[in-house]
Design a protein around this motif. Structure first.
Motif, PDB file in Angstrom:
ATOM      1  N   LEU A 233       0.833  -1.206   0.000  1.00  0.00           N
ATOM      2  CA  LEU A 233       0.000   0.000   0.000  1.00  0.00           C
ATOM      3  C   LEU A 233       0.865   1.252   0.000  1.00  0.00           C
ATOM      4  N   LYS A 234       1.935   1.235   0.762  1.00  0.00           N
ATOM      5  CA  LYS A 234       2.849   2.377   0.790  1.00  0.00           C
ATOM      6  C   LYS A 234       3.484   2.580  -0.581  1.00  0.00           C
TER       7      LYS A 234
ATOM      8  N   PRO B 256      11.072  -1.458  12.562  1.00  0.00           N
ATOM      9  CA  PRO B 256      12.166  -0.475  12.661  1.00  0.00           C
ATOM     10  C   PRO B 256      11.695   0.896  12.188  1.00  0.00           C
ATOM     11  N   ASN B 257      11.838   1.890  13.040  1.00  0.00           N
ATOM     12  CA  ASN B 257      11.409   3.258  12.737  1.00  0.00           C
ATOM     13  C   ASN B 257       9.926   3.338  12.367  1.00  0.00           C
ATOM     14  N   GLN B 258       9.130   2.392  12.906  1.00  0.00           N
ATOM     15  CA  GLN B 258       7.692   2.341  12.641  1.00  0.00           C
ATOM     16  C   GLN B 258       7.389   2.300  11.136  1.00  0.00           C
ATOM     17  N   ASP B 259       8.231   1.591  10.388  1.00  0.00           N
ATOM     18  CA  ASP B 259       8.077   1.474   8.940  1.00  0.00           C
ATOM     19  C   ASP B 259       8.125  -0.003   8.578  1.00  0.00           C
ATOM     20  N   VAL B 260       6.960  -0.590   8.239  1.00  0.00           N
ATOM     21  CA  VAL B 260       6.939  -2.023   7.962  1.00  0.00           C
ATOM     22  C   VAL B 260       7.720  -2.377   6.700  1.00  0.00           C
ATOM     23  N   SER B 261       7.875  -1.395   5.773  1.00  0.00           N
ATOM     24  CA  SER B 261       8.649  -1.691   4.567  1.00  0.00           C
ATOM     25  C   SER B 261      10.134  -1.862   4.873  1.00  0.00           C
ATOM     26  N   ALA B 262      10.538  -1.449   6.080  1.00  0.00           N
ATOM     27  CA  ALA B 262      11.940  -1.601   6.479  1.00  0.00           C
ATOM     28  C   ALA B 262      12.203  -2.940   7.162  1.00  0.00           C
ATOM     29  N   ILE B 263      11.158  -3.744   7.347  1.00  0.00           N
ATOM     30  CA  ILE B 263      11.333  -5.049   7.987  1.00  0.00           C
ATOM     31  C   ILE B 263      12.017  -6.002   7.005  1.00  0.00           C
ATOM     32  N   THR B 264      13.144  -6.568   7.397  1.00  0.00           N
ATOM     33  CA  THR B 264      13.875  -7.510   6.561  1.00  0.00           C
ATOM     34  C   THR B 264      13.415  -8.935   6.862  1.00  0.00           C
TER      35      THR B 264
END
Length: 537
Positions: free
Chosen positions: A333-334, A366-374
């Motif tokens: 979505l982002k 991480p940093n409240q950004d799910v797109s940053a989850i590895t």
């Protein structure tokens, strides 16, 4: 995604809970008193006996006080959605606002228009016309409750809508599904009938006060008898409809149901006990000091003897795949919002149903950004998010238990009241009359705990499995929230004082227009609530 200060979220929740619980003290009495008035006035129109007109006018005065304060306390709540819950209003405003708009246009205006005629039309309308007006007021108040609970039902079971990834809103695609939401319909009938119990207990308590004082005896005895039958039938209906609402929770909100019953692990029917007492420990995720009745829980909840009930541990585990899918949905979505990529939109559509769980995982990303989850982080984020799906078990468990125990008390109380009243022995049981006076606030208290069960048990969601509470509020400062909270608390406390003063004063003085006691005589007999225990000797 920037998270709102948790203190602001907590203060917003506390402020709305405070105003809602204040307001909800008036709502059940309004719902119940309107139909009680209609029933009494119907007897007056059929029989022509003046005593029933006097009863209608006196109890109508009690209703008027409650109605005015109910309107005053309810108006501010609608503004709170825009001021304190802006994300919720944006996300769910179409589905929530439409029923509320209909409530204002169809129900509230109907009720408000005819309530004036009900109070001031006795000498201007015929008996039949005035009775019709009273029924229209009752219809309006209950239709108002219907539309409000349709709006609330969508928060507990969001059906009849779809999520628009362009506007980031839930929008209605089936108005019929919104209106006939099974959660809303079950909750409406349960809540409305609970209001009838509140009204019956209020009338019985005030009537018992008069009987103890040997005042207004004809009005009091007749009112007590009608309220007794009203309350007994209402209590039976509340219990039956509460069971239906519990079945809806079992089907659609398993975390709420498990918290209400204190079920940490999936049950093994049929011997599983229904807990009378337990001390749930949310931190340790277990119960202490359990006391229960075996072989009751499974048929009570599932209406069968062999269906297991999922426990909260298992529900946590089952949420793992939904959280993973939700993380994918929110990331897609982002990407779509930034690029309008067809591939991103297709990926989002494939995981759209779990978007709410992606929102829930934001606070652990991480940093409240799910797109940053590895890939290396995802297991840790999922494990951290799983316990978040549960409400506060201790609060949900005990608010439900208090409501249920009070419901059982009402059933026994009204049964004895019917027995004493129908056998014309009520005046001999002064202990029971005193108990009736003391019981006046208990039905309202039961409805408050019922509301806490419904709203607290839905957590951590404002819109179940769609929007978490911690993302729903506005980004105010802590100072602003404290200031507004104190202001609302003071304002509503003044309302409560006014309500109690007017109610006590009206009940203490009684129907003065139809009896010859003077105000001085009434004052000598003592203030309401202080001397009734001894009665008149």
């Amino acid at each position: 995604m920037d998270l709102i200060n948790p203190q602001v979220v907590d203060l917003s929740r506390f402020q709305f809970a405070l105003t809602a619980l204040y307001h909800f003290m008036f709502v059940p009495l309004t719902l119940g008193l309107t139909f009680m008035l209609a029933a009494i006035e119907t007897v007056y129109v059929i029989t022509g006996r003046k005593i029933y007109k006097e009863m209608t006018q006196f109890w109508g005065g009690i209703f008027g006080i409650n109605f005015a304060l109910g309107v005053a306390t309810g108006l501010t709540m609608e503004f709170e959605f825009g001021t304190n819950w802006s994300m919720y209003s944006h996300f769910f405003g179409d589905m929530f606002g439409t029923p509320l708009a209909i409530e204002g246009l169809m129900a509230f205006f109907l009720e408000a228009t005819f309530v004036g005629l009900m109070f001031f039309g006795w000498h201007r309308l015929s008996k039949g016309a005035h009775l019709a007006v009273t029924y229209l007021v009752a219809l309006g108040s209950n239709l108002s409750a219907l539309w409000i609970l349709v709006a609330n039902g969508g928060m507990n079971l969001p059906v009849g809508g779809y999520f628009d990834p362009t506007t980031m809103r839930l929008q209605i695609d089936s108005f019929a599904d919104v209106v006939f939401n099974p959660d809303a319909q079950a909750k409406f009938v349960h809540t409305s009938v609970a209001g009838y119990v509140c009204a019956a207990m209020l009338i019985m308590g005030i009537s018992a006060f008069y009987i103890l004082r040997r005042r207004h005896m004809e009005l009091a005895l007749r009112s007590f008898r009608m309220a007794t039958l009203f309350g007994l039938l209402g209590t039976c209906a509340v219990i039956a409809l509460g069971d239906a609402l519990g079945v809806e929770d079992y089907k659609h909100q398993p975390t709420k149901l498990a918290a209400m019953e204190g079920i940490w692990n999936t049950t093994h029917p049929p011997e599983e006990p229904w807990l009378l007492f337990a001390l749930p420990d949310d931190a340790q995720q277990k119960n202490y000091l359990e006391i229960g009745i075996p072989y009751v829980l499974t048929p009570l909840v599932t209406h069968s003897f062999n269906t297991p009930i999922l426990g909260m541990h298992q529900l946590e585990e089952m949420s793992g795949p939904k959280i993973r899918s939700g993380i994918v949905a929110l990331s897609a979505l982002k990407t779509y919002s930034e690029t309008h990529s067809a591939d991103a939109l297709a990926l989002f559509k494939a995981h759209e149903n779990d978007l709410g769980y992606g929102f829930l995982a934001v606070q652990h990303a991480p940093n409240q950004d799910v797109s940053a989850i590895t890939d290396a982080d995802v297991d840790q984020v999922v494990k951290a998010t799983e316990p978040d799906i549960l409400p506060n078990v201790f609060v949900t468990f005990w608010s439900f238990r208090i409501m249920v125990f009070l419901g059982g008390y009402f059933l026994v109380f009204f049964a004895f009241a019917a027995l004493f009243s129908l056998k014309y022995t009520l005046v001999k049981h002064r202990w029971f009359l005193r108990l009736a006076v003391l019981s006046i606030p208990l039905p309202v208290l039961a409805t408050e705990f019922g509301w806490i069960t419904a709203e607290g048990g839905r957590q951590p969601w404002t819109v179940f499995e769609k929007l978490p509470t911690f993302l729903s509020s506005s980004s105010h400062s802590v100072g602003y929230m404290i200031f507004s909270l104190v202001g609302f608390a003071l304002l509503y406390s003044i309302f409560i004082v006014i309500e109690l003063f007017l109610m006590f004063r009206t009940a203490r003085l009684g129907p003065q227009d139809y009896h010859h006691e003077t105000a001085q005589t009434e004052n000598k007999k003592g203030a309401f609530g202080l001397n009734f225990l001894n009665g008149d000797r």
